[in-house]
Scaffold this motif. Structure first.
Motif, PDB file in Angstrom:
ATOM      1  N   ARG A  67       0.814  -1.214   0.000  1.00  0.00           N
ATOM      2  CA  ARG A  67       0.000   0.000   0.000  1.00  0.00           C
ATOM      3  C   ARG A  67       0.847   1.263   0.000  1.00  0.00           C
ATOM      4  O   ARG A  67       0.339   2.362  -0.097  1.00  0.00           O
ATOM      5  N   PHE A  69       3.845   1.660  -1.970  1.00  0.00           N
ATOM      6  CA  PHE A  69       4.733   1.914  -3.117  1.00  0.00           C
ATOM      7  C   PHE A  69       4.029   1.596  -4.419  1.00  0.00           C
ATOM      8  O   PHE A  69       3.031   0.875  -4.449  1.00  0.00           O
ATOM      9  N   ARG A  92       3.816  13.367 -13.566  1.00  0.00           N
ATOM     10  CA  ARG A  92       2.518  12.738 -13.319  1.00  0.00           C
ATOM     11  C   ARG A  92       2.595  11.599 -12.312  1.00  0.00           C
ATOM     12  O   ARG A  92       1.636  11.340 -11.602  1.00  0.00           O
ATOM     13  N   GLU A 330      -8.363  25.415 -22.792  1.00  0.00           N
ATOM     14  CA  GLU A 330      -8.942  25.130 -21.486  1.00  0.00           C
ATOM     15  C   GLU A 330      -8.595  26.269 -20.531  1.00  0.00           C
ATOM     16  O   GLU A 330      -7.468  26.755 -20.539  1.00  0.00           O
ATOM     17  N   VAL A 331      -9.576  26.702 -19.741  1.00  0.00           N
ATOM     18  CA  VAL A 331      -9.320  27.687 -18.702  1.00  0.00           C
ATOM     19  C   VAL A 331      -9.148  26.932 -17.386  1.00  0.00           C
ATOM     20  O   VAL A 331      -9.981  26.109 -17.027  1.00  0.00           O
ATOM     21  N   PRO A 333      -8.924  27.458 -13.542  1.00  0.00           N
ATOM     22  CA  PRO A 333      -9.002  28.350 -12.392  1.00  0.00           C
ATOM     23  C   PRO A 333      -8.160  27.766 -11.263  1.00  0.00           C
ATOM     24  O   PRO A 333      -8.260  26.577 -10.970  1.00  0.00           O
ATOM     25  N   THR A 338      -5.783  21.276  -3.171  1.00  0.00           N
ATOM     26  CA  THR A 338      -6.523  20.220  -2.477  1.00  0.00           C
ATOM     27  C   THR A 338      -5.537  19.441  -1.584  1.00  0.00           C
ATOM     28  O   THR A 338      -4.321  19.576  -1.744  1.00  0.00           O
ATOM     29  N   PRO A 339      -6.055  18.596  -0.691  1.00  0.00           N
ATOM     30  CA  PRO A 339      -5.139  17.814   0.153  1.00  0.00           C
ATOM     31  C   PRO A 339      -4.152  16.985  -0.657  1.00  0.00           C
ATOM     32  O   PRO A 339      -2.976  16.917  -0.316  1.00  0.00           O
ATOM     33  N   VAL A 340      -4.612  16.370  -1.744  1.00  0.00           N
ATOM     34  CA  VAL A 340      -3.695  15.567  -2.556  1.00  0.00           C
ATOM     35  C   VAL A 340      -2.630  16.471  -3.190  1.00  0.00           C
ATOM     36  O   VAL A 340      -1.450  16.125  -3.241  1.00  0.00           O
ATOM     37  N   ASP A 364      -6.056  31.031 -14.726  1.00  0.00           N
ATOM     38  CA  ASP A 364      -6.660  32.142 -13.997  1.00  0.00           C
ATOM     39  C   ASP A 364      -6.100  32.063 -12.576  1.00  0.00           C
ATOM     40  O   ASP A 364      -6.620  31.339 -11.738  1.00  0.00           O
TER      41      ASP A 364
ATOM     42  N   PRO B  66     -15.890  30.848 -17.992  1.00  0.00           N
ATOM     43  CA  PRO B  66     -14.923  29.811 -18.411  1.00  0.00           C
ATOM     44  C   PRO B  66     -14.399  28.976 -17.252  1.00  0.00           C
ATOM     45  O   PRO B  66     -13.883  27.889 -17.466  1.00  0.00           O
ATOM     46  N   ARG B  67     -14.545  29.471 -16.029  1.00  0.00           N
ATOM     47  CA  ARG B  67     -14.046  28.682 -14.904  1.00  0.00           C
ATOM     48  C   ARG B  67     -15.004  27.561 -14.526  1.00  0.00           C
ATOM     49  O   ARG B  67     -14.700  26.738 -13.683  1.00  0.00           O
ATOM     50  N   LYS B  70     -15.817  22.836 -19.213  1.00  0.00           N
ATOM     51  CA  LYS B  70     -14.744  22.362 -20.082  1.00  0.00           C
ATOM     52  C   LYS B  70     -15.353  21.770 -21.333  1.00  0.00           C
ATOM     53  O   LYS B  70     -16.372  21.104 -21.263  1.00  0.00           O
ATOM     54  N   VAL B 331      -1.217  -2.304  -6.470  1.00  0.00           N
ATOM     55  CA  VAL B 331      -2.122  -2.476  -5.328  1.00  0.00           C
ATOM     56  C   VAL B 331      -2.755  -1.125  -5.045  1.00  0.00           C
ATOM     57  O   VAL B 331      -2.057  -0.115  -4.932  1.00  0.00           O
ATOM     58  N   PRO B 333      -4.852   0.802  -2.408  1.00  0.00           N
ATOM     59  CA  PRO B 333      -5.477   0.844  -1.092  1.00  0.00           C
ATOM     60  C   PRO B 333      -6.627   1.844  -1.137  1.00  0.00           C
ATOM     61  O   PRO B 333      -6.462   2.954  -1.632  1.00  0.00           O
ATOM     62  N   THR B 338     -11.309  11.401  -1.108  1.00  0.00           N
ATOM     63  CA  THR B 338     -10.809  12.765  -0.961  1.00  0.00           C
ATOM     64  C   THR B 338     -11.933  13.734  -1.341  1.00  0.00           C
ATOM     65  O   THR B 338     -12.931  13.324  -1.929  1.00  0.00           O
ATOM     66  N   PRO B 339     -11.767  15.034  -1.051  1.00  0.00           N
ATOM     67  CA  PRO B 339     -12.814  15.994  -1.433  1.00  0.00           C
ATOM     68  C   PRO B 339     -13.131  15.954  -2.926  1.00  0.00           C
ATOM     69  O   PRO B 339     -14.294  16.000  -3.310  1.00  0.00           O
ATOM     70  N   VAL B 340     -12.124  15.846  -3.770  1.00  0.00           N
ATOM     71  CA  VAL B 340     -12.390  15.796  -5.208  1.00  0.00           C
ATOM     72  C   VAL B 340     -13.176  14.535  -5.558  1.00  0.00           C
ATOM     73  O   VAL B 340     -14.114  14.560  -6.364  1.00  0.00           O
TER      74      VAL B 340
END
Lengths: 494, 494
Positions: A67, A69, A92, A330-331, A333, A338-340, A364, B66-67, B70, B331, B333, B338-340
């Motif tokens: 979990r 790696f 990425r 693409e715009v 904003p 976020t936490p991630v 933006d 635009p915000r 998409k 793997v 986990p 998350t919020p997203v």
């Protein structure tokens, strides 16, 4: 550098077994600790075909909690990846803080095997070396631990291994024509690998060359290096954050151009309604044609909008997008991360938002939050924002070398004009959603922001990604100036 | 259905201009409202080449911030996308709650033009229709608003437009050989489009066929439909959430197989150390060979591990991964979203975690959280978990039709065994990180969970994605059973 090692280094089976059991336990416990300490780790393996990268990775992960790696096999660049900057695919897969990424091949493909295969120009190879150096430096500065292994075997040993693989039906398919070519031109590839290791053996991310004729010896060396590196990273983390330097880091290899500070712009510039309409219509028509050309020539365009609250970023963006084919831009904003996103180096989310070649990305607000709001509000340390100018300059240079046109706008209004606009928003029901308490609080810090903006302009105005300060007290003037500057930049390129 | 419209419907320039100004303002205000109401919107455009999809989209977004949206141009499937299920690329671009996605072409490519171009088998077309129906149903059930437009023009009109485009140097390149072929075989494509519109004109996601000879008429119709749909969605949202049905939704078109409930398994099953070692070694060896075959035949494998806390999921997973080439599996986990992730339908994050074909994904907990922890803790409504069985069955059927082997394990221990293991973790320093207050709190809800698990097993045990209940009081027995079942499932396929 590769010739300094005795390829036939060995370890006895007994010695190996006893040591290995202990190493496995140590590594298992260390993984828990780096996870708690939120240290992100990248372990990459380069080396000859059949030098044992795959089985080495299997050995290494025996001791790791699955979990924590991910293993990534880095193949040749796909057509889709070719449409992005070289480092894009590596950004990425950057591990989150506390996680481990293990790479079978890496960005070093670009300056070793790939370099010989597509016979690329020397200039391009040099650019790649520079990008890689800055990439690893940015990561390690951010707390990433980058561990680099090169598994070394001789030409003779490689040939023997290929033949053994070809002898068995189950493994025959694994030996490719490329593999045999590498063996045939071993000396040429050797020189490329050697130069690579030699030139990228940074203090902050050193190479570990592993003589890999004896598999047991290689495994025990890799384990020992990983354990040592993790221990050192933990100790460094416990010693606390870096002290702030006395001045921002200079970009030694990106030239910064002088630019007037905000006080020197004439905010009385204005356009009357009729001139505005005419200029806008003409500009939009031209921009539409140019968008078509960008698309066909596969030139990416990156526009970045910064400015005071209520300076008119949204309106200016809209005047641009109206001229564009909606399938080609693409715009983006940019709000608080976020936490991630917070669990990665701060540029990570922008790397992930890059346009394909031939497309347009309009930011933006942008990565400049690092040296403005994050600096003012203390969301990052002094040491962090001080090195951010340099990091941003390198980021933008990577974009330019990829072929992107990069333009950055600062929409400038004065304090009175902002007050007018805030009041207008506050007292017009249809506009109230546009104004929050935060806007008023930011306004109180006007002078602090002014210092930051001026410093930002001075330190990040480069040839490959220039700033355009837009006099925006008059919206008409501002919108036309933005669109004209975009047109000019595209025309200059095409 | 396509023939019910007067293609020459017109609107006068004056009538258009006055109405359009008002429509633009309405749409602008509605976008703010759906953003606050967190309603996600998908507006898709299908229709003939040169029917004006691109310029229609340009017109539509003139009124949008635009915000908040998409635009996605959906081209033919790329080689990379081909390695995933058909709907994968559409799940990836699902808008967040409150956002708008505008699609130029869509998943309907698959059952219209693509269907004629790759001459696919009827069975495959039927599968795609079913997948699409379930997809749109899942989205609209989750609160997504799906607005579908078909821009209709005649064969003659299309020919005229292609010729006009070819007349100008600037637009000549836009007309392709494919375009001309579509025009030549207009009648054949017409039948495919007509069947598509006819069969997928769902009450929850109806088609709007737009006669598109007169561009002004088409624009005003599209605006009117979008405005009406947004207003209805807002009204529905204000009316409050759906009431819970009296029973979970049945999967009418996915067959569920009977399976014993948890009380019927014999938890005394065990393996001694020596048998365990022998069986494990043999199993791992076999699994390694099979992994190779899966990779070469490009068969994806999805393993899903659920079970009581401390039932040994981690240990079982590790015994599997040790047998695998680390470059070919991942793997995943699964923790709290998350919020997203919370801002998307709950299956979104799992669609995004699917393996490429030929690769293995091992989920450590999974989408079944919806009908277990989310149900027990009230993180979703009764109505939501009641329809989740059906949604999950369809999700897994999509995976199976793509070609994946899907296996789901429930690791079963009894309450006493759990207590022993919890105590062991609590009092062994090296294991303390594995146990938290939450584990103890979950334990208090054992009976509630038992009800959920039994219901889940009954309702989601299908031929294409069967459950395997693993007697796990004895870890040796459990690990060997897991690995044997995986081997069996792969062998049955290959």
């Amino acid at each position: 550098m590769l010739d300094q090692f005795d390829l036939n280094s060995k370890i006895s089976p007994e010695e190996f077994t006893s040591g290995f059991e202990q190493q496995k336990v140590e590594l298992m416990l260390l993984q828990q600790q780096i996870r708690s300490a939120k240290i992100p780790v990248i372990i990459l393996f380069e080396g000859w075909g059949a030098s044992g990268k795959g089985s080495m990775i299997s050995n290494l992960i025996m001791s790791l909690d699955p979990r924590g790696f991910k293993v990534h096999a880095i193949g040749p660049v796909t057509p889709e990846e070719q449409r992005y900057p070289m480092l894009h695919r590596f950004w990425r897969i950057l591990p989150e803080y506390g996680q481990v990424a293990i790479l079978d091949r890496s960005w070093y493909r670009e300056v070793s095997t790939a370099r010989l295969e597509d016979k690329r120009a020397r200039k391009r190879v040099e650019e790649r070396f520079a990008e890689i150096g800055n990439f690893e430096r940015q990561l390690t500065d951010d707390g990433y631990l980058v561990i680099k292994f090169f598994l070394q075997i001789s030409k003779k040993e490689q040939k023997k291994r290929f033949e053994a693989l070809e002898d068995k039906k189950a493994t025959r398919w694994r030996v490719t024509e490329d593999d045999w070519r590498h063996n045939q031109f071993y000396d040429e590839y050797y020189r490329a690998f050697d130069e690579m290791v030699e030139r990228t053996d940074y203090g902050f991310a050193p190479w570990r060359v592993i003589p890999a004729h004896d598999r047991r010896y290689a495994v025990s060396r890799v384990y020992a290096h990983v354990i040592e590196a993790l221990q050192q990273a933990l100790a460094a983390k416990q010693a606390g954050p870096l002290p702030a330097p006395t001045a921002p880091r200079e970009s030694s290899d990106v030239e910064v151009e002088p630019i007037p500070s905000l006080g020197e712009y004439d905010l009385s510039k204005a356009l009357d309604k009729e001139d505005y309409r005419r200029a806008l219509r003409k500009g939009q028509k031209r921009l539409f044609e140019l968008h078509n050309k960008l698309y066909r020539k596969r030139v990416p365009l990156i526009l970045c909008f910064e400015g005071w609250d209520a300076a008119g970023k949204g309106g200016a963006i809209k005047r641009i997008t109206r001229a564009l084919d909606p399938r080609g831009y693409e715009v983006i904003p940019v709000a608080a991360p976020t936490p991630v996103e917070k669990n990665h180096q701060y540029l990570w989310r922008f790397w992930n938002a890059l346009p394909k070649d031939g497309h347009i990305a309009i930011f933006d607000r942008s990565w400049y939050g690092r040296v403005m709001v994050e600096r003012v509000e203390g969301f990052c340390t002094e040491e962090q924002w001080m090195r951010a100018y340099d990091e941003i300059n390198h980021f933008e240079r990577d974009l330019a070398e990829w072929g992107a046109i990069v333009l950055k706008f600062w929409l400038h209004i004065d304090k009175d004009e902002q007050l007018n606009r805030f009041n207008d928003r506050q007292y017009t029901p249809a506009k109230q959603w546009k104004i929050t308490g935060e806007d008023w609080r930011n306004r109180e810090k006007w002078d602090e922001y002014l210092t930051c903006v001026n410093e930002m302009l001075q330190r990040t105005n480069t040839d490959c990604a220039p700033w355009v300060v837009v006099e925006a007290n008059d919206k008409n003037y501002a919108r036309v100036k933005v669109i004209s500057q975009v047109i000019e930049a595209i025309e200059a390129r095409l």
